[in-house]
Write an enzyme that holds these catalytic residues in place. Sequence first.
Site, PDB file in Angstrom:
ATOM      1  N   ASP A   1      20.544  59.601  45.867  1.00 20.27           N
ATOM      2  CA  ASP A   1      20.152  58.379  45.163  1.00 20.27           C
ATOM      3  C   ASP A   1      20.967  58.233  43.881  1.00 20.27           C
ATOM      4  O   ASP A   1      20.557  58.736  42.849  1.00 20.27           O
ATOM      5  CB  ASP A   1      18.651  58.444  44.860  1.00 20.27           C
ATOM      6  CG  ASP A   1      18.125  57.211  44.172  1.00 20.27           C
ATOM      7  OD1 ASP A   1      18.661  56.124  44.423  1.00 20.27           O
ATOM      8  OD2 ASP A   1      17.185  57.336  43.366  1.00 20.27           O
TER       9      ASP A   1
ATOM     10  N   HIS B   1      14.861  61.549  43.759  1.00 19.81           N
ATOM     11  CA  HIS B   1      14.362  61.727  42.394  1.00 19.81           C
ATOM     12  C   HIS B   1      13.854  63.152  42.144  1.00 19.81           C
ATOM     13  O   HIS B   1      13.088  63.374  41.207  1.00 19.81           O
ATOM     14  CB  HIS B   1      13.235  60.731  42.067  1.00 19.81           C
ATOM     15  CG  HIS B   1      13.706  59.331  41.879  1.00 19.81           C
ATOM     16  ND1 HIS B   1      12.981  58.380  41.210  1.00 19.81           N
ATOM     17  CD2 HIS B   1      14.839  58.702  42.274  1.00 19.81           C
ATOM     18  CE1 HIS B   1      13.629  57.237  41.197  1.00 19.81           C
ATOM     19  NE2 HIS B   1      14.775  57.409  41.847  1.00 19.81           N
TER      20      HIS B   1
ATOM     21  N   GLU C   1      19.839  50.216  38.059  1.00 14.60           N
ATOM     22  CA  GLU C   1      18.768  50.104  39.052  1.00 14.60           C
ATOM     23  C   GLU C   1      17.570  50.966  38.702  1.00 14.60           C
ATOM     24  O   GLU C   1      16.430  50.611  38.990  1.00 14.60           O
ATOM     25  CB  GLU C   1      19.302  50.494  40.435  1.00 14.60           C
ATOM     26  CG  GLU C   1      18.377  50.143  41.595  1.00 14.60           C
ATOM     27  CD  GLU C   1      17.340  51.212  41.912  1.00 14.60           C
ATOM     28  OE1 GLU C   1      16.374  50.920  42.639  1.00 14.60           O
ATOM     29  OE2 GLU C   1      17.489  52.359  41.431  1.00 14.60           O
ATOM     30  N   GLU C   2      17.820  52.117  38.063  1.00 19.68           N
ATOM     31  CA  GLU C   2      16.752  53.086  37.877  1.00 19.68           C
ATOM     32  C   GLU C   2      15.798  52.761  36.731  1.00 19.68           C
ATOM     33  O   GLU C   2      14.721  53.340  36.646  1.00 19.68           O
ATOM     34  CB  GLU C   2      17.336  54.490  37.655  1.00 19.68           C
ATOM     35  CG  GLU C   2      18.069  55.077  38.852  1.00 19.68           C
ATOM     36  CD  GLU C   2      17.157  55.411  40.020  1.00 19.68           C
ATOM     37  OE1 GLU C   2      15.957  55.069  39.952  1.00 19.68           O
ATOM     38  OE2 GLU C   2      17.638  55.987  40.999  1.00 19.68           O
TER      39      GLU C   2
ATOM     40  N   ASP D   1      23.830  54.273  38.533  1.00 18.65           N
ATOM     41  CA  ASP D   1      23.067  55.061  37.574  1.00 18.65           C
ATOM     42  C   ASP D   1      22.171  56.030  38.348  1.00 18.65           C
ATOM     43  O   ASP D   1      21.960  55.873  39.552  1.00 18.65           O
ATOM     44  CB  ASP D   1      22.236  54.159  36.666  1.00 18.65           C
ATOM     45  CG  ASP D   1      21.268  53.258  37.426  1.00 18.65           C
ATOM     46  OD1 ASP D   1      21.553  52.932  38.602  1.00 18.65           O
ATOM     47  OD2 ASP D   1      20.233  52.860  36.865  1.00 18.65           O
TER      48      ASP D   1
ATOM     49  N   HIS E   1      23.713  51.785  43.713  1.00 19.15           N
ATOM     50  CA  HIS E   1      23.699  51.736  42.244  1.00 19.15           C
ATOM     51  C   HIS E   1      24.392  52.955  41.645  1.00 19.15           C
ATOM     52  O   HIS E   1      24.412  54.045  42.223  1.00 19.15           O
ATOM     53  CB  HIS E   1      22.276  51.574  41.705  1.00 19.15           C
ATOM     54  CG  HIS E   1      21.309  52.629  42.126  1.00 19.15           C
ATOM     55  ND1 HIS E   1      21.147  53.816  41.431  1.00 19.15           N
ATOM     56  CD2 HIS E   1      20.429  52.679  43.151  1.00 19.15           C
ATOM     57  CE1 HIS E   1      20.210  54.542  42.010  1.00 19.15           C
ATOM     58  NE2 HIS E   1      19.761  53.871  43.070  1.00 19.15           N
TER      59      HIS E   1
END
Length: 438
Positions: free
Chosen positions: A132, A411, A166-167, A102, A100
């Site tokens: 990520d 994250h 996605e996030e 984003d 992804h």
Amino acid sequence: MSSSSSLAQTLGDLNTQNFVTLLSKLIGESKYVQNNPPELVPEEDRIVNHVLESLLPLSTTTGGGPLIVNHVTYVSKRGNLIVEYPGTEPDKILSFVGMHMDVVPANPDEWNFDPFSLSTKGDELRGRGTTDCLGHVALVAELMRRLGETKPKLKSTVVAVFIASEENSSIPGVGVDALVKHGLLNKLKQGPLYWIDTADKQPCIGTGGAIPWKLHVTGKLFHSGLPHKAINPLELAMEALKVIQLRFYKDFPAHPKEEVYGFATPSTMKPTQWSYPGGGNNQIPGECTISGDVRLTPFYDISDVMKKLQQYVEELNTNIEKIDVRGPVSKYVLPDENLRGRIEISFEEAYPGVACNLDSRGFHVLCKATEQVVGHVKPYSITGSLPLIRDLQDEGFDVQTSGYGLMATYHAKNEYCLLSDMCQGYKVFANVIDQLED
């Protein structure tokens, strides 16, 4: 392919110079692809444009190569990218999906380095999105570029799907959900779909479902010097939550399949936030709210849990006099005033977990490739959630998951990945493609 070594020789090792150059461009856009609406709405086309710059010269669009490139946009500036390397047999296909474009927000004041530009420290590639998931965007883009450049004769079509949104799912119809809805991924059901958005170089075979909940408790506001005239919602909330948690763990204990899948924890229910309207220390408030979540292993049903939690609360309200109190004048009922404390539970959007198909050839191929490249294979499961892959699984896709960032920085502040891990990821992909040729 005549042997695994032949495809490995054709694709070679990861071109680290090309990879780091592309990743540097992507991390340079990470400030603009933070996803936390309404304040931060990402513009994933900023990432798409850099990937296109790398792949279009080897595409049918320009006539420079075999890659079929499809830039699909449902919301302005928020595109997805589907890249296909055609094989010779129409019914053979494998796909890498989930990279992804984003990222989660980052506060530069809390980082030891600039989150929005790529920096290096030895083997570390540092910046928001390196693990990520912009690192995986650059990695799979480099794989597809190399396929387009070397043109190996493959039976299987290899497809890469770089996705938006996605996030955060608060704005629907942007990313993979829209691609599925419009049928653009249907042919991927013919072979394994590798979701590339986990970490630590091992197959992730299970994830948890999530049920966000709020427990709102109403009491009676009064002076703290006269607690016998109040119903203290803080005390009621704490005691009620204890009962609810104990009943939850009795009704949803560790499931036998959790050991098979290697889940780090069983299903859990716990508070994470507490709020009340405010007031002085000498005032017992009239209400409060505890919020938290249930993380549920995929062997239990989300709706069953929600029904049970509602049942616990209803029974507590019916028997509120029997809930444990705190001290000689703590109480939850004031008969003279015809007042009773009240507990209410509500839920936000819930989504189930995932248990990958351990009988799938796609799973066995990934395990073998991991063992050969990384040196060992140990599939794992976590009760973190990936709701999008459950949706794909429910639609009939054979979803397997892996990733080559670091779970410890997922994250997190000061996010980074290791270049050596990404190099191994590239070799795993080549090994998977080769195995599926047989």
